[in-house]
Design a protein around this motif. Sequence first.
Motif, PDB file in Angstrom:
ATOM      1  N   MET A  69       0.844  -1.200   0.000  1.00  0.00           N
ATOM      2  CA  MET A  69       0.000   0.000   0.000  1.00  0.00           C
ATOM      3  C   MET A  69       0.878   1.248   0.000  1.00  0.00           C
ATOM      4  SD  MET A  69      -2.776   1.214   2.899  1.00  0.00           S
ATOM      5  CE  MET A  69      -3.846  -0.183   2.613  1.00  0.00           C
ATOM      6  N   LYS A  70       0.531   2.214  -0.851  1.00  0.00           N
ATOM      7  CA  LYS A  70       1.232   3.486  -0.908  1.00  0.00           C
ATOM      8  C   LYS A  70       0.251   4.607  -0.543  1.00  0.00           C
ATOM      9  CE  LYS A  70       4.553   2.176  -4.513  1.00  0.00           C
ATOM     10  NZ  LYS A  70       5.043   2.487  -5.881  1.00  0.00           N
ATOM     11  N   VAL A  71       0.662   5.431   0.409  1.00  0.00           N
ATOM     12  CA  VAL A  71      -0.217   6.491   0.906  1.00  0.00           C
ATOM     13  C   VAL A  71       0.472   7.838   0.763  1.00  0.00           C
ATOM     14  CG1 VAL A  71      -1.484   7.379   2.888  1.00  0.00           C
ATOM     15  CG2 VAL A  71      -1.271   4.905   2.561  1.00  0.00           C
ATOM     16  N   LEU A  72      -0.232   8.779   0.158  1.00  0.00           N
ATOM     17  CA  LEU A  72       0.266  10.152   0.026  1.00  0.00           C
ATOM     18  C   LEU A  72      -0.281  10.988   1.175  1.00  0.00           C
ATOM     19  CD1 LEU A  72       1.585  12.518  -1.588  1.00  0.00           C
ATOM     20  CD2 LEU A  72      -0.637  12.774  -2.747  1.00  0.00           C
ATOM     21  N   ILE A  73       0.588  11.781   1.777  1.00  0.00           N
ATOM     22  CA  ILE A  73       0.176  12.670   2.862  1.00  0.00           C
ATOM     23  C   ILE A  73       0.458  14.110   2.454  1.00  0.00           C
ATOM     24  CG2 ILE A  73       0.544  13.329   5.267  1.00  0.00           C
ATOM     25  CD1 ILE A  73       1.516  10.422   5.695  1.00  0.00           C
ATOM     26  N   VAL A  74      -0.551  14.937   2.569  1.00  0.00           N
ATOM     27  CA  VAL A  74      -0.386  16.370   2.326  1.00  0.00           C
ATOM     28  C   VAL A  74      -0.636  17.071   3.657  1.00  0.00           C
ATOM     29  CG1 VAL A  74      -1.071  18.371   0.953  1.00  0.00           C
ATOM     30  CG2 VAL A  74      -1.252  16.057  -0.025  1.00  0.00           C
ATOM     31  N   GLY A  75       0.444  17.450   4.307  1.00  0.00           N
ATOM     32  CA  GLY A  75       0.341  18.051   5.636  1.00  0.00           C
ATOM     33  C   GLY A  75       0.887  17.097   6.682  1.00  0.00           C
ATOM     34  N   LEU A  76       2.218  17.087   6.855  1.00  0.00           N
ATOM     35  CA  LEU A  76       2.869  16.101   7.720  1.00  0.00           C
ATOM     36  C   LEU A  76       3.042  16.668   9.127  1.00  0.00           C
ATOM     37  CD1 LEU A  76       4.076  13.246   7.630  1.00  0.00           C
ATOM     38  CD2 LEU A  76       6.288  14.285   7.091  1.00  0.00           C
ATOM     39  N   ASN A  97       9.912  11.997   1.110  1.00  0.00           N
ATOM     40  CA  ASN A  97       9.491  13.353   0.753  1.00  0.00           C
ATOM     41  C   ASN A  97       9.425  13.527  -0.757  1.00  0.00           C
ATOM     42  OD1 ASN A  97       9.330  14.179   3.417  1.00  0.00           O
ATOM     43  ND2 ASN A  97      11.368  15.106   3.450  1.00  0.00           N
ATOM     44  N   ILE A  98       8.356  14.161  -1.233  1.00  0.00           N
ATOM     45  CA  ILE A  98       8.289  14.601  -2.626  1.00  0.00           C
ATOM     46  C   ILE A  98       7.978  16.097  -2.603  1.00  0.00           C
ATOM     47  CG2 ILE A  98       7.615  12.328  -3.492  1.00  0.00           C
ATOM     48  CD1 ILE A  98       4.768  13.293  -3.713  1.00  0.00           C
ATOM     49  N   PHE A  99       8.326  16.782  -3.682  1.00  0.00           N
ATOM     50  CA  PHE A  99       8.319  18.238  -3.604  1.00  0.00           C
ATOM     51  C   PHE A  99       7.513  18.941  -4.689  1.00  0.00           C
ATOM     52  CE2 PHE A  99      12.188  16.606  -1.637  1.00  0.00           C
ATOM     53  CZ  PHE A  99      12.082  17.155  -0.360  1.00  0.00           C
ATOM     54  N   SER A 100       6.788  18.208  -5.496  1.00  0.00           N
ATOM     55  CA  SER A 100       5.959  18.862  -6.514  1.00  0.00           C
ATOM     56  C   SER A 100       4.707  18.037  -6.775  1.00  0.00           C
ATOM     57  CB  SER A 100       6.742  19.050  -7.819  1.00  0.00           C
ATOM     58  OG  SER A 100       6.944  17.801  -8.457  1.00  0.00           O
ATOM     59  N   LEU A 148       4.009  15.117   0.532  1.00  0.00           N
ATOM     60  CA  LEU A 148       4.231  16.264  -0.343  1.00  0.00           C
ATOM     61  C   LEU A 148       4.666  17.429   0.527  1.00  0.00           C
ATOM     62  CD1 LEU A 148       4.018  17.565  -3.167  1.00  0.00           C
ATOM     63  CD2 LEU A 148       1.643  18.128  -2.616  1.00  0.00           C
ATOM     64  N   ARG A 149       5.903  17.877   0.366  1.00  0.00           N
ATOM     65  CA  ARG A 149       6.461  18.937   1.210  1.00  0.00           C
ATOM     66  C   ARG A 149       6.505  20.248   0.444  1.00  0.00           C
ATOM     67  NH1 ARG A 149       8.638  16.412   5.617  1.00  0.00           N
ATOM     68  NH2 ARG A 149       7.901  18.338   6.614  1.00  0.00           N
ATOM     69  N   GLU A 205       3.475  17.438  -9.589  1.00  0.00           N
ATOM     70  CA  GLU A 205       3.695  16.597 -10.760  1.00  0.00           C
ATOM     71  C   GLU A 205       4.229  15.214 -10.378  1.00  0.00           C
ATOM     72  OE1 GLU A 205       4.636  19.757 -10.443  1.00  0.00           O
ATOM     73  OE2 GLU A 205       3.187  20.621 -11.856  1.00  0.00           O
ATOM     74  N   GLU A 206       5.007  15.151  -9.292  1.00  0.00           N
ATOM     75  CA  GLU A 206       5.578  13.877  -8.866  1.00  0.00           C
ATOM     76  C   GLU A 206       4.514  12.866  -8.450  1.00  0.00           C
ATOM     77  OE1 GLU A 206       9.317  13.707  -6.471  1.00  0.00           O
ATOM     78  OE2 GLU A 206       8.980  15.869  -6.309  1.00  0.00           O
TER      79      GLU A 206
END
Length: 303
Positions: free
Chosen positions: A1-8, A45-48, A31-32, A50-51
């Motif tokens: 499972m892959k989970v994206l977090i916006v607001g860490l 960490n990812i930074f855009s 997403l930082r 688009e990623e």
Amino acid sequence: MKVLIVGLGSIASKHMSAIKKITSDVRFYALRSSTSADEKKGVVNIFSWEEIGYYSFDFAIISNPSAIHAATVQRLIPFGLPLFIEKPIFTELKGVEILEQLKAKKIKTYIACNLRFLESIQFIKKYLSNRRINEVNIYCGSYLPDWRPKVDFKKSYSASKQLGGGVHIDLIHEIDYAQWLFGKPDEVLSSFSSRSSLGIEAYDYAHYLLGYSKFKASIILNYFRRDSKRTLEIVFEDHTIKVDLLQNKVFKNDTVIFASKQSILNTYENQMSFFINEIITNGVEFNTAHEAYETLKICLQRD
């Protein structure tokens, strides 16, 4: 499972902890906003924006400041991910077009109101069946400086109008479970203020009066009570039920008729399990973006 977090932040940590209790097969990506952002163990960490498209995420958690939820949801819509959105959905009643886009793209959404998973509240949900209610009183009072002991409470988002703070928004849980238990009210009266000794700009007191066909429900919320109290009282024709949410107990008059060792913190795991297994997997609709928007209308109602 892959989970994206916006607001860490701290709330994201609670959701991550809940997921790890459900499954060990998980990878977190955050997403930082800056390449100089600190690194957290177990999080990539990812930074855009688009990623995001480079990964096959199972869902996204939106847990950044409430004031930017609307913009965040809108940026994520093109990716079609199921969205787990920390309450409140928005801080203003300006997101109707976003709701329409979510519906058009058939994006699964859940707005995190974990008190629905508190076992005493779930007991009451069943207990109410076919019982005549005469009065409801809901109270939630606690001391804001104690919420985050290592942080200056006056600099927290809770104390800031600009960041979407205020007791009426922070404690929208009470309005949410009231609507879940009793349905949509016919009328709403409310009063907000920030006059206490806390000295913050955001509202530190809110009082709602929800009108139903056969009874009224009073909801009082505050940031300044040092001896925390979180209760639900329902007056029936022949008895009174009181729920102590902090103790997770239900009293009929003075007798305990339900008690649970589950803490409010435990509800995060119950909530996340329901989101993964029922909302994502089985397509169950539960506190969707559209439902949460109706709750927000009550929250922001002013005389």
